[in-house]
Design an enzyme around this catalytic site. Structure first.
Site, PDB file in Angstrom:
ATOM      1  N   HIS A  82     -13.397 -16.165   0.541  1.00  0.00           N
ATOM      2  CA  HIS A  82     -12.061 -15.575   0.477  1.00  0.00           C
ATOM      3  C   HIS A  82     -11.046 -16.252   1.393  1.00  0.00           C
ATOM      4  CE1 HIS A  82     -14.984 -12.805  -1.137  1.00  0.00           C
ATOM      5  NE2 HIS A  82     -14.024 -12.175  -1.774  1.00  0.00           N
ATOM      6  N   ARG A 138      -8.967  -5.072   1.201  1.00  0.00           N
ATOM      7  CA  ARG A 138      -9.261  -4.344  -0.040  1.00  0.00           C
ATOM      8  C   ARG A 138     -10.735  -3.914  -0.113  1.00  0.00           C
ATOM      9  NH1 ARG A 138      -8.100  -9.052  -4.334  1.00  0.00           N
ATOM     10  NH2 ARG A 138      -6.148  -8.956  -3.196  1.00  0.00           N
ATOM     11  N   TYR A 139     -11.628  -4.752   0.375  1.00  0.00           N
ATOM     12  CA  TYR A 139     -13.059  -4.413   0.281  1.00  0.00           C
ATOM     13  C   TYR A 139     -13.435  -3.336   1.296  1.00  0.00           C
ATOM     14  CZ  TYR A 139     -13.140  -8.782  -2.357  1.00  0.00           C
ATOM     15  OH  TYR A 139     -12.887  -9.779  -3.264  1.00  0.00           O
ATOM     16  N   HIS A 161     -20.331  -4.463 -10.382  1.00  0.00           N
ATOM     17  CA  HIS A 161     -19.058  -4.564  -9.667  1.00  0.00           C
ATOM     18  C   HIS A 161     -18.017  -5.284 -10.528  1.00  0.00           C
ATOM     19  CE1 HIS A 161     -16.402  -5.375  -6.130  1.00  0.00           C
ATOM     20  NE2 HIS A 161     -16.134  -6.484  -6.808  1.00  0.00           N
ATOM     21  N   GLU A 162     -18.407  -6.424 -11.069  1.00  0.00           N
ATOM     22  CA  GLU A 162     -17.444  -7.207 -11.871  1.00  0.00           C
ATOM     23  C   GLU A 162     -17.006  -6.440 -13.115  1.00  0.00           C
ATOM     24  OE1 GLU A 162     -16.024  -9.613 -10.619  1.00  0.00           O
ATOM     25  OE2 GLU A 162     -17.397  -9.901  -8.950  1.00  0.00           O
ATOM     26  N   GLU A 183     -11.453  -2.866  -6.337  1.00  0.00           N
ATOM     27  CA  GLU A 183     -12.764  -3.267  -5.820  1.00  0.00           C
ATOM     28  C   GLU A 183     -13.765  -2.117  -5.808  1.00  0.00           C
ATOM     29  OE1 GLU A 183     -13.511  -6.197  -5.540  1.00  0.00           O
ATOM     30  OE2 GLU A 183     -11.538  -7.118  -5.529  1.00  0.00           O
ATOM     31  N   HIS A 238     -18.724 -18.185  -6.734  1.00  0.00           N
ATOM     32  CA  HIS A 238     -18.381 -16.843  -6.249  1.00  0.00           C
ATOM     33  C   HIS A 238     -17.946 -15.958  -7.424  1.00  0.00           C
ATOM     34  CE1 HIS A 238     -17.573 -13.891  -3.181  1.00  0.00           C
ATOM     35  NE2 HIS A 238     -16.600 -13.503  -3.984  1.00  0.00           N
ATOM     36  N   ALA A 239     -18.574 -14.806  -7.546  1.00  0.00           N
ATOM     37  CA  ALA A 239     -18.368 -13.950  -8.720  1.00  0.00           C
ATOM     38  C   ALA A 239     -16.917 -13.503  -8.861  1.00  0.00           C
ATOM     39  CB  ALA A 239     -19.264 -12.724  -8.607  1.00  0.00           C
ATOM     40  N   TYR A 261       0.799  -1.230   0.000  1.00  0.00           N
ATOM     41  CA  TYR A 261       0.000   0.000   0.000  1.00  0.00           C
ATOM     42  C   TYR A 261       0.834   1.284   0.000  1.00  0.00           C
ATOM     43  CZ  TYR A 261      -3.854  -3.181   0.790  1.00  0.00           C
ATOM     44  OH  TYR A 261      -4.762  -4.199   0.647  1.00  0.00           O
ATOM     45  N   HIS A 277     -14.047  -4.278 -12.599  1.00  0.00           N
ATOM     46  CA  HIS A 277     -12.752  -4.956 -12.773  1.00  0.00           C
ATOM     47  C   HIS A 277     -12.413  -5.071 -14.260  1.00  0.00           C
ATOM     48  CE1 HIS A 277     -12.419  -6.007  -8.582  1.00  0.00           C
ATOM     49  NE2 HIS A 277     -13.468  -6.789  -8.575  1.00  0.00           N
TER      50      HIS A 277
HETATM   51  O1  X8Z Z   1     -15.924 -11.009  -3.551  1.00  0.00           O
HETATM   52  C1  X8Z Z   1     -16.521 -10.013  -3.935  1.00  0.00           C
HETATM   53  C2  X8Z Z   1     -16.785  -9.801  -5.407  1.00  0.00           C
HETATM   54  C3  X8Z Z   1     -15.681 -10.304  -6.222  1.00  0.00           C
HETATM   55  S1  X8Z Z   1     -14.223  -9.380  -5.994  1.00  0.00           S
HETATM   56  C4  X8Z Z   1     -18.051 -10.509  -5.801  1.00  0.00           C
HETATM   57  N1  X8Z Z   1     -16.989  -9.119  -3.042  1.00  0.00           N
HETATM   58  C5  X8Z Z   1     -16.827  -9.310  -1.629  1.00  0.00           C
HETATM   59  C6  X8Z Z   1     -17.643 -10.482  -1.139  1.00  0.00           C
HETATM   60  O2  X8Z Z   1     -18.515 -10.963  -1.863  1.00  0.00           O
HETATM   61  O3  X8Z Z   1     -17.431 -10.923  -0.007  1.00  0.00           O
HETATM   62  C7  X8Z Z   1     -17.675  -7.877  -3.363  1.00  0.00           C
HETATM   63  C8  X8Z Z   1     -18.033  -7.270  -2.051  1.00  0.00           C
HETATM   64  C9  X8Z Z   1     -17.303  -8.031  -0.995  1.00  0.00           C
HETATM   65 ZN    ZN Z   2     -14.362  -7.499  -6.884  1.00  0.00          ZN
END
Ligand code: X8Z
Ligand code: ZN
Length: 674
Positions: free
Chosen positions: A546, A555-556, A417-418, A445, A387-388, A227, A421
């Site tokens: 995650h 990051r989120y 959101h996607e 993000e 998971h997206a 960072y 990216h």
């Molecule tokens: O994982 C994601 C995205 C992909 S980077 C769908 N997000 C986090 C989650 O789902 O836990 C977006 C918001 C937080």
């Molecule tokens: Zn994302």
């Protein structure tokens, strides 16, 4: 996550090299024979970085293809290929990092110095130097992600046997208001991570070995190093930003608890210590409370920018039109296929809508290959990681997303959101590969989410997803609440996941306490607790993508602050003058040009400079969050007046006291009044 995301995700998650958002890491490369490359004699630092960029670019497509395959066809073969690809990338990364040591202390251009710095952070899964350990690590990492993707909860026996995956169980939390049904769905999903505990424990040992081999104290310190500030400063930044937004979260928490108690009764509407019951928040991880609209709507009779109903009816209309094309009796298999076709058509329509926002800003249309190669919906014939994620397959335009889209609001906004990216990838593809990442990972993000903030009731009305919007104070509070349930509810969740992992990596959380520490942090930050005991026979962290996917999560949290800063700057750029929460920069080319300028910088300069170019400031700062939610905060204070807010985080979340136990005044979290 794959290629970028891919790169990232696989645990290879190479940070620098392409860690983007939910992207996987690009798996750096080796030669086509798989042997790590060697350094030519007399090579300068500039030449070295040019060669790394070149080698990386060449090895990248093969790695991302393997990762894409293992995420969209989970089986032993694809996992073997993916683990091997990761292993090759990480071996090459170690090799490059070793070669870079020659240049320590030497004169070089600032770009080259930055590229070397980024190279050292090229993965979220620091590889041990010992080849046997590296092989073990990549196998475990691939297996963990596969276990998550294939996670299934079955009940009953024989003909009564019923098996459900994450999407089915999430549907229960979204739509059922039956206390026990929700509890079963929540507990059911949390059975899938029990077998991950051993693998995860070993995973931690192996990545820590890798981090130490690279000169970091542990993996968490390495994660905090990306960072453009020291790891300690980065951790302090998270505390500072949380301090800014915590009072707002506490007001929302207080309001939600009051409504839950009204719905489920004072004995079941909270868990001891005035905490929110984990299974009643409409979301498996309590990170987004938007599905509780039926319980939390401030003014059910005022206009509500709710779009799930419209999306569902669009899907049904598509389905019925397909059915009407060929009337007559159909076999069950045909009907199932027709349903799948209608789901795909409806998911593509949703994606076109999202694309339209970006093109309205002057950005390019998505390439044809996006439409043919994206995984829009869950296939019927195999396990996939639902998971997206967003993928850059080749740094040259083959961009796609991987989702299991359903016609609802959450998935609709996730597509936006996607695509954030995806548009970042497209914008920085012209940079050298080592700079093809977000200014920092929170920037990646925040892009699509900035667009989501612009999805005002008026915008939704303009695209036919919401009806006529009244102009009234009630309608404003409704619209603000809808956004807060997604954005404000998320903030402490965005912090706690890595608070847990930082502790796991630095050894302050021992394997024997994994679950206890998880629920202590859930209690401390979110004020959420399970309603039944969660001892160490569970591994509840593994039930969040995650963790088995090894994607850093701070990051989120940063993104949920930054997106309001970006949004405010783009609203200003568009010439907008009214209250921040009513701004939409849809269709504004000036805002689009400013956004695009930021995206095309990638990681080529410190993020502080990139932030300054867009917003005028060099610091992450939550004042735009507070400005945006000003009307809601005033309203929440009125609603909560006279109530004892806050919660008692030490009310032993892992073994909860009876819900009816008397609640002591909050200690750690000071009681808040109105
Ligand atoms: O994982 C994601 C995205 C992909 S980077 C769908 N997000 C986090 C989650 O789902 O836990 C977006 C918001 C937080
Ligand atoms: Zn994302």
């Amino acid at each position: 996550m794959k290629p970028v995301r891919a790169l990232l995700a696989l645990s290879i998650t190479a940070a620098a090299i392409g860690l983007g958002g939910c992207k996987k890491e690009p798996t750096p490369t080796t030669t086509t024979t798989g042997a790590p490359t060697t350094a030519p004699a007399g090579e300068t630092a500039d030449q070295f970085i040019a060669r790394v960029n070149d080698e990386y670019r060449k090895m990248y497509p093969e790695m991302t293809a393997a990762q894409w395959l293992s995420s969209t066809y989970i089986n032993d073969d694809s996992q073997l290929l993916s683990a091997k690809a990761n292993e090759r990338y990480l071996a090459q990364l170690n090799n490059w990092i070793e070669q870079a040591k020659r240049f320590e202390g030497q004169q070089m251009s600032p770009e080259t110095a930055r590229a070397i710095q980024l190279l050292k952070l090229g993965t979220a899964m620091p590889p041990p130097k010992d080849p046997a350990k590296l092989e073990e690590l990549t196998k475990i990492a691939t297996r963990l992600e596969g276990m998550y993707g294939a996670g299934t909860y079955c009940t009953g026996e024989g003909d009564a046997k019923q098996c459900r995956q994450l999407g089915d169980l999430e549907d229960v939390l979204r739509t059922s208001r039956d206390y026990d049904e929700q509890l079963q769905a929540w507990q059911g999903w949390h059975t899938i991570s029990k077998p991950m505990r051993g693998d995860y424990t070993r995973f931690v040992e192996l990545v820590n070995q890798g981090a130490r081999d690279m000169g970091f104290a542990d993996t968490g310190e390495m994660w905090r190093s990306g960072y453009d500030m020291t790891p300690a400063e980065m951790a302090t930044e998270t505390d500072r930003l949380w301090g800014q937004v915590k009072p707002l979260y506490e007001q929302l928490h207080c309001y939600a608890r009051t409504r839950l108690e009204a719905k489920y009764g004072t004995d079941r509407g909270h868990v001891a210590g005035n905490m929110l019951p984990a299974h009643l928040m409409g979301n498996m991880w309590q990170q987004d409370w938007g599905n509780l609209w039926d319980i939390l709507a401030p003014y059910p009779n005022a206009s509500v920018p709710e779009i799930t109903t419209a999306l569902e009816s669009q899907y049904r209309a598509t389905h019925d039109a397909m059915l009407a094309k060929n009337p007559g009796k159909r076999a069950p298999a045909e009907l199932a296929q027709l349903e799948q076709d209608a789901r795909l058509a409806s998911a593509k329509l949703m994606s076109e809508r999202a694309q339209d926002f970006y093109t309205s800003l002057g950005m390019q249309k998505l390439p044809e290959s996006y439409w043919t190669h994206t995984q829009f919906i869950k296939p019927r014939d195999r396990d996939v990681v639902c998971h997206a994620s967003a993928w850059d397959m080749n740094m040259a335009g083959d961009v796609r997303i991987k989702m299991c889209i359903k016609p609802n609001e959450e998935d609709f906004t996730t597509i936006y959101h996607e695509l954030g990216h995806v548009y970042y990838y497209l914008a920085y593809n012209k940079l050298p590969p080592l700079f093809q990442q977000g200014a920092h990972d929170g920037f990646h993000e925040a892009i699509g989410d900035t667009i989501v903030l612009s999805m005002t009731p008026k915008y939704l009305q303009s695209i036919g997803l919401a009806g006529e919007q009244q102009v009234s104070d009630e309608a404003v509070v409704n619209a603000q609440m809808r956004m807060a349930l997604a954005k404000v509810a998320f903030l402490p969740f965005g912090l706690m996941i890595d608070r847990w992992r930082w502790g796991v990596f630095d050894g302050s959380i021992k394997p024997a306490d994994y679950n206890k520490a998880w629920w202590e942090l859930k209690a401390k930050y979110q004020g959420v607790a399970p309603s039944t005991a969660r001892g160490e026979e569970f591994f509840d962290a593994g039930a969040k993508y995650h963790v088995p996917g090894n994607t850093p999560y701070t990051r989120y949290f940063f993104a949920h602050v930054l997106q309001f800063q970006f949004y405010k700057a783009l609203c200003d750029a568009s010439g907008y003058k009214g209250p921040l929460h009513e701004c939409s920069f849809y269709g504004n080319k000036e805002a689009g040009a400013r956004f695009q300028a930021m995206l095309s910088k990638g990681a080529s300069q410190p993020w502080q400079k990139t932030l300054k170019e867009l917003t005028g400031g060099e610091q992450m700062d939550a004042s735009a969050v507070l400005e945006y939610f000003g009307p809601l905060q005033t309203w929440l204070k009125q609603q909560n007046e006279g109530k004892t807010c806050g919660w008692q985080a030490d009310a032993t979340a892992a073994a909860p006291a009876p819900a009816t136990a008397p609640v002591e005044p909050s200690k750690q979290e000071a009681p808040k009044q109105g």
